[in-house]
Design an enzyme around this catalytic site. Structure first.
Site, PDB file in Angstrom:
ATOM      1  N   GLU A 146       6.529 -11.692   2.447  1.00 49.44           N
ATOM      2  CA  GLU A 146       5.496 -11.217   3.168  1.00 49.44           C
ATOM      3  C   GLU A 146       4.122 -11.795   2.541  1.00 49.44           C
ATOM      4  O   GLU A 146       3.504 -11.034   1.639  1.00 49.44           O
ATOM      5  CB  GLU A 146       5.674  -9.880   3.337  1.00 49.44           C
ATOM      6  CG  GLU A 146       6.629  -9.445   4.060  1.00 49.44           C
ATOM      7  CD  GLU A 146       6.729  -8.010   4.554  1.00 49.44           C
ATOM      8  OE1 GLU A 146       5.964  -7.308   3.732  1.00 49.44           O
ATOM      9  OE2 GLU A 146       7.586  -7.484   5.185  1.00 49.44           O
ATOM     10  N   GLU A 239      13.662  -9.311   7.917  1.00 51.54           N
ATOM     11  CA  GLU A 239      13.482  -7.597   7.548  1.00 51.54           C
ATOM     12  C   GLU A 239      12.910  -6.984   8.736  1.00 51.54           C
ATOM     13  O   GLU A 239      11.995  -7.459   9.442  1.00 51.54           O
ATOM     14  CB  GLU A 239      12.551  -7.738   6.447  1.00 51.54           C
ATOM     15  CG  GLU A 239      12.644  -6.484   5.644  1.00 51.54           C
ATOM     16  CD  GLU A 239      11.661  -6.593   4.474  1.00 51.54           C
ATOM     17  OE1 GLU A 239      11.445  -6.931   3.672  1.00 51.54           O
ATOM     18  OE2 GLU A 239      10.777  -5.494   4.779  1.00 51.54           O
TER      19      GLU A 239
HETATM   20  C1  IDC Z   1       9.492  -0.956   0.238  1.00 50.04           C
HETATM   21  C2  IDC Z   1      10.670   0.102  -0.450  1.00 50.04           C
HETATM   22  C3  IDC Z   1      10.031   1.129  -1.181  1.00 50.04           C
HETATM   23  C4  IDC Z   1       9.214   0.345  -2.354  1.00 50.04           C
HETATM   24  C5  IDC Z   1       8.140  -0.571  -1.909  1.00 50.04           C
HETATM   25  C6  IDC Z   1       7.625  -1.295  -2.775  1.00 50.04           C
HETATM   26  O1  IDC Z   1      11.174   0.424   1.041  1.00 50.04           O
HETATM   27  O2  IDC Z   1      11.021   1.986  -1.866  1.00 50.04           O
HETATM   28  O3  IDC Z   1       8.616   1.359  -3.128  1.00 50.04           O
HETATM   29  O4  IDC Z   1       8.769  -1.901  -0.995  1.00 50.04           O
HETATM   30  O5  IDC Z   1       8.391  -1.986  -3.761  1.00 50.04           O
HETATM   31  C7  IDC Z   1       8.089  -4.507   3.324  1.00 50.04           C
HETATM   32  C8  IDC Z   1       8.741  -5.146   2.203  1.00 50.04           C
HETATM   33  C9  IDC Z   1       9.656  -4.347   1.692  1.00 50.04           C
HETATM   34  C10 IDC Z   1       9.004  -2.695   1.796  1.00 50.04           C
HETATM   35  C11 IDC Z   1       9.347  -2.390   3.230  1.00 50.04           C
HETATM   36  C12 IDC Z   1       8.970  -0.884   3.457  1.00 50.04           C
HETATM   37  O6  IDC Z   1       9.115  -6.471   2.549  1.00 50.04           O
HETATM   38  O7  IDC Z   1       9.731  -4.549   0.220  1.00 50.04           O
HETATM   39  O8  IDC Z   1      10.292  -1.914   0.831  1.00 50.04           O
HETATM   40  N1  IDC Z   1       8.359  -3.247   3.996  1.00 50.04           N
HETATM   41  O9  IDC Z   1       7.785  -0.613   3.067  1.00 50.04           O
HETATM   42  N2  IDC Z   1       7.502  -5.089   4.429  1.00 50.04           N
HETATM   43  C13 IDC Z   1       7.213  -4.083   5.360  1.00 50.04           C
HETATM   44  C14 IDC Z   1       7.892  -3.021   5.144  1.00 50.04           C
END
Ligand code: IDC
Length: 314
Positions: A146, A239
């Site tokens: 992303e 995702e």
């Molecule tokens: C989130 C995880 C969370 C963690 C955070 C940082 O759910 O536990 O603390 O990342 O590492 C994304 C990202 C994905 C995110 C997810 C939810 O690709 O890594 O995971 N998210 O926020 N993009 C949109 C949402």
């Protein structure tokens, strides 16, 4: 018949991901959380259950490029740790291959908001891993999860930035392995497939990532998706979540249904976030579940239950 026996080696034709005979294929599966933090879920028994009981045909291995949640990423750690992460990727790919599952190898940029921050490390990773995965026809590469924004300066990563990165990384992979499908993230946390569709990359077998979290991203992002599809962009939802974009918050079934209807009608592949028991909405396992395979119905969160019904579509 396993998913791989059914579809064989995949490629991209027009705006579709297609099987060996040229028929559109919809892949559906689960993304790991941060591989470095939750390595134990990468095991054969778990993936087999996802295939046999949940109708999953792809697993995504999310390897964070940079530091996150008190864990070093590939780019900001040492060689020993990098080798361990590569081993884990290889292990996941082999398990998937044995089970006839497709496998998404994800260079998971996030807090390193611009992929150009770690181009050298990304090239190093793909140059190390590509020869080892060359004969694994179940593998798809995702080269930048992303691209997003510098939270301090509010500076956005542009599609031109992403292209500059992709035009360095893709040739390195193709030099080693010309045939894998490669997915490229898009600006604004992989939402701007419209900008990509206005100026796509010039290689074969490229797809573009669109990410949505149903309670946060609604009609506006679906319109962006429709626009890009009208311009024939091959899109892969590497995702998504049924809740809020921070991975927590409420589940929104109504908006999820609208998204899934759109993905079904467009035959767009989809991978749900995330395989862990972390205490947040998007995890598919409840925090009290410490098992890493052999999950029972009561081990699944509300999101886990949604995952099961979503995977049974198509
Ligand atoms: C989130 C995880 C969370 C963690 C955070 C940082 O759910 O536990 O603390 O990342 O590492 C994304 C990202 C994905 C995110 C997810 C939810 O690709 O890594 O995971 N998210 O926020 N993009 C949109 C949402």
């Amino acid at each position: 018949m396993t998913p791989f026996e059914q579809y064989g080696k995949l490629h991209v034709e027009g705006k579709n991901l297609v099987d060996a005979s040229g028929k559109p294929v919809v892949l559906k599966g689960i993304s790991t959380h941060n591989l470095n933090e939750y390595p134990d879920y990468v095991n054969e028994a778990a993936f087999k259950q996802f295939r046999d009981e949940y109708n999953v045909n792809i697993m995504r291995l999310a390897m964070y490029a940079a530091f996150a949640d008190n864990n070093p990423g590939y780019a900001d750690s040492d060689d020993e740790h990098r080798a361990k992460l590569e081993e884990l990727i290889l292990k996941g790919v082999k398990i998937c291959a044995d089970l006839g599952l497709y496998c998404l190898v994800d260079w998971h940029i996030l807090f390193d908001y611009n992929p150009n921050m770690h181009t050298d490390m990304a090239i190093r990773f793909f140059k190390n891993i590509a020869p080892k995965l060359k004969d694994y026809d179940n593998v798809i590469y995702e080269i930048c999860n992303e691209p997003n924004m510098n939270m301090e300066t509010k500076e956005e990563t542009t599609w031109e930035d992403v292209k500059r990165y992709a035009n360095q990384v893709i040739p390195e992979i193709k030099n080693i392995d010309h045939e894998k499908v490669i997915i490229v993230g898009t600006p604004t946390w992989s939402q701007r497939v419209d900008t990509a569709s206005d100026s796509p990359l010039e290689y074969d077998n490229i797809m573009y990532a669109l990410h949505f979290y149903a309670d946060t991203h609604r009609d506006k992002l679906r319109d962006i998706c429709k626009y890009a599809r009208s311009k024939n962009l091959p899109i892969f939802v590497t995702e998504f979540g049924v809740g809020r974009a921070d991975g927590d918050g409420d589940i929104n079934d109504e908006e999820s249904a609208k998204w899934l209807d759109l993905l079904d009608s467009e035959k767009i592949s989809r991978v749900i976030w995330n395989l862990s028991n972390k205490n947040e909405t998007s995890s598919i396992l409840v925090p009290s579940c410490t098992k890493t395979y052999g999950f029972a119905e009561e081990d699944l969160t509300e999101c886990g239950k949604r995952m099961k019904s979503i995977m049974s579509r198509m």
